[in-house]
Design an enzyme around this catalytic site. Structure first.
Site, PDB file in Angstrom:
ATOM      1  CB  CYS A   1      -0.910  -0.012   1.220  1.00  0.00           C
ATOM      2  SG  CYS A   1      -1.851   1.505   1.448  1.00  0.00           S
TER       3      CYS A   1
ATOM      4  CD1 TRP B   1      -5.632  -3.684   4.938  1.00  0.00           C
ATOM      5  CD2 TRP B   1      -3.715  -4.653   4.329  1.00  0.00           C
ATOM      6  NE1 TRP B   1      -5.063  -2.884   3.984  1.00  0.00           N
ATOM      7  CE2 TRP B   1      -3.883  -3.452   3.586  1.00  0.00           C
ATOM      8  CE3 TRP B   1      -2.575  -5.423   4.102  1.00  0.00           C
ATOM      9  CZ2 TRP B   1      -2.957  -3.013   2.641  1.00  0.00           C
ATOM     10  CZ3 TRP B   1      -1.658  -4.992   3.165  1.00  0.00           C
ATOM     11  CH2 TRP B   1      -1.847  -3.812   2.449  1.00  0.00           C
TER      12      TRP B   1
ATOM     13  NE  ARG C   1     -13.133   1.366   1.358  1.00  0.00           N
ATOM     14  CZ  ARG C   1     -13.108   0.644   0.238  1.00  0.00           C
ATOM     15  NH1 ARG C   1     -14.239   0.180  -0.259  1.00  0.00           N
ATOM     16  NH2 ARG C   1     -11.982   0.394  -0.396  1.00  0.00           N
TER      17      ARG C   1
ATOM     18  CB  THR D   1      -8.569   1.506   5.064  1.00  0.00           C
ATOM     19  OG1 THR D   1      -8.867   2.535   6.040  1.00  0.00           O
ATOM     20  CG2 THR D   1      -9.765   1.336   4.147  1.00  0.00           C
TER      21      THR D   1
ATOM     22  CD  GLU E   1      -6.132  11.222   5.289  1.00  0.00           C
ATOM     23  OE1 GLU E   1      -5.316  11.995   5.827  1.00  0.00           O
ATOM     24  OE2 GLU E   1      -6.034  10.835   4.103  1.00  0.00           O
ATOM     25  CB  SER E   2      -2.092   7.886   4.677  1.00  0.00           C
ATOM     26  OG  SER E   2      -2.552   8.580   3.526  1.00  0.00           O
TER      27      SER E   2
ATOM     28  CE1 TYR F   1      -4.655   1.745  -5.578  1.00  0.00           C
ATOM     29  CE2 TYR F   1      -3.021   3.504  -5.627  1.00  0.00           C
ATOM     30  CZ  TYR F   1      -3.412   2.239  -5.224  1.00  0.00           C
ATOM     31  OH  TYR F   1      -2.561   1.461  -4.478  1.00  0.00           O
TER      32      TYR F   1
END
Length: 384
Positions: A95, A131, A159, A161, A177-178, A223
């Site tokens: 990812c 995952w 989700r 994530t 949230e990255s 994406y």
């Protein structure tokens, strides 16, 4: 009288080929080939679009729409004090959104303060999402990331994530949230962490402008290309992607890094996409108009970032934040709607990318590459 003798070669025999159902032969003249083909294409496309909507939410025009994050708390806010050893990150090798967070952790020298564990991308084993754990979950003792979400946020139904940041003491989710996790790690000041400043205040406007371009057109652009379900959506994403790559190429012709001659948050956010581009996105996501290898400055920048030397010998390095060969296998095996046959390309491999080749853009020691902050100083919070 001489004579010549020609050697007769036996034909090369191959194993008997397995045929299909021989539908055309069975139906004969009852159903035309055109009708059969059209029916098969319609059925397959319906199944494919259904799977694509599950994998990647779509807008009405067939464009990929990235979901928003659910958990947006901050280290340093009420209930989440900035303490060493309190927080844990879950990241997956494949990812790019996890990769940006792990890069910040490494460059800021925070691996001794914020623990992390690797997730494995395996939707067949996962109970929701993709995952799972190959090694025991060190925080909650769970089998997959869905169980972590359920334990740390009972009743959650969204989700599951990664990246995911959790508070080990409160046993709660902090953030998934990255970009926000990246901001937190840049701002976090703990004993022994490096004085690296990824977001210098005086460069804020320039960094934000580059980040807006990179996120929408490149990070998300690959994406939007790969997950498009209409030709028009795909072509629009491709046009925007390569226009943005041309801008990046031109910037890197003028400077060593995206915002001047030192590495910033802008470079960190671009790197996870570019390192995966030729090995994954060029083929699986149909981003094959041009490769990174076809951009001299961008390619040199990629080599340059890969070779950055972080901390003392033995410290985790930029090159340790991704296993590109494993990532290629993960993408092609896990994204079934894009690759139903499950065939994984043989390359380009890490060895073939030749990232250790010195492109002579400058020394790779941290003191000459990064902006630094005053001891005890705080980083300004910033958007996106």
């Amino acid at each position: 009288m001489g004579s010549s003798t020609s050697k007769r070669r036996d034909p090369v025999l191959s194993p008997k080929a397995a045929g299909g159902l021989n539908i055309l032969e069975w139906t004969g003249g009852l159903v035309s080939q055109g009708l059969l083909v059209k029916g098969a294409k319609t059925g397959w496309r319906l199944a494919w679009e259904t799977m694509m909507r599950e994998l990647a939410p779509q807008t009405a025009d067939g464009s990929y729409s990235r979901p928003t994050a659910t958990f947006t708390s901050r280290i340093g806010s009420a209930g989440f004090p900035a303490e060493s050893g309190r927080y844990h990150l879950y990241v997956g090798n494949a990812c790019p959104w996890c990769h940006r967070v792990l890069l910040a952790l490494v460059l800021r020298g925070l691996t001794g303060h914020v623990t992390f564990s690797w997730l494995t991308d395996d939707p067949e084993r996962a109970s929701r999402g993709g995952w799972v754990f190959d090694q025991p979950d060190p925080v909650f003792g769970r089998r997959d990331l869905r169980e972590v979400y359920d334990t740390a946020s009972p009743g959650y139904r969204g989700r599951c994530t990664a990246p995911l940041l959790v508070d080990k003491i409160a046993r709660r989710i902090v953030n998934n949230e990255s970009s926000q996790i990246l901001q937190m790690l840049n701002a976090l000041q703990l004993p022994g962490c490096t004085p690296v400043e990824l977001y210098p205040r005086e460069l804020a406007m320039q960094i934000d402008a580059v980040n807006d371009l990179v996120y929408d057109k490149i990070n998300n652009g690959v994406y939007k290309s790969g997950f498009a379900t209409t030709q028009a959506a795909y072509e629009r994403a491709q046009r925007e992607l390569y226009e943005a790559l041309d801008i990046v190429e031109e910037r890197l012709a003028r400077h060593r890094f995206l915002v001047g001659d030192r590495f910033t948050d802008a470079d960190l956010r671009l790197f996870p996409t570019i390192i995966r581009f030729d090995a994954v996105y060029a083929t699986l996501f149909k981003c094959c108009q041009r490769r990174v290898a076809d951009y001299p400055n961008l390619s040199a920048w990629l080599h340059d970032v890969w070779q950055i030397q972080v901390g003392a010998p033995g410290s985790m390095q930029v090159r340790d934040t991704i296993d590109i060969d494993d990532a290629r296998c993960s993408y092609f095996n896990s994204l079934f709607p894009l690759n139903p046959g499950g065939i994984v390309p043989t390359g380009p491999t890490l060895r073939e990318l030749d990232l250790d080749h010195d492109v002579q853009r400058g020394t790779h020691c941290m003191s000459s590459i990064f902006h630094t902050r005053e001891a005890g100083g705080l980083a300004e919070s910033y958007a996106r």
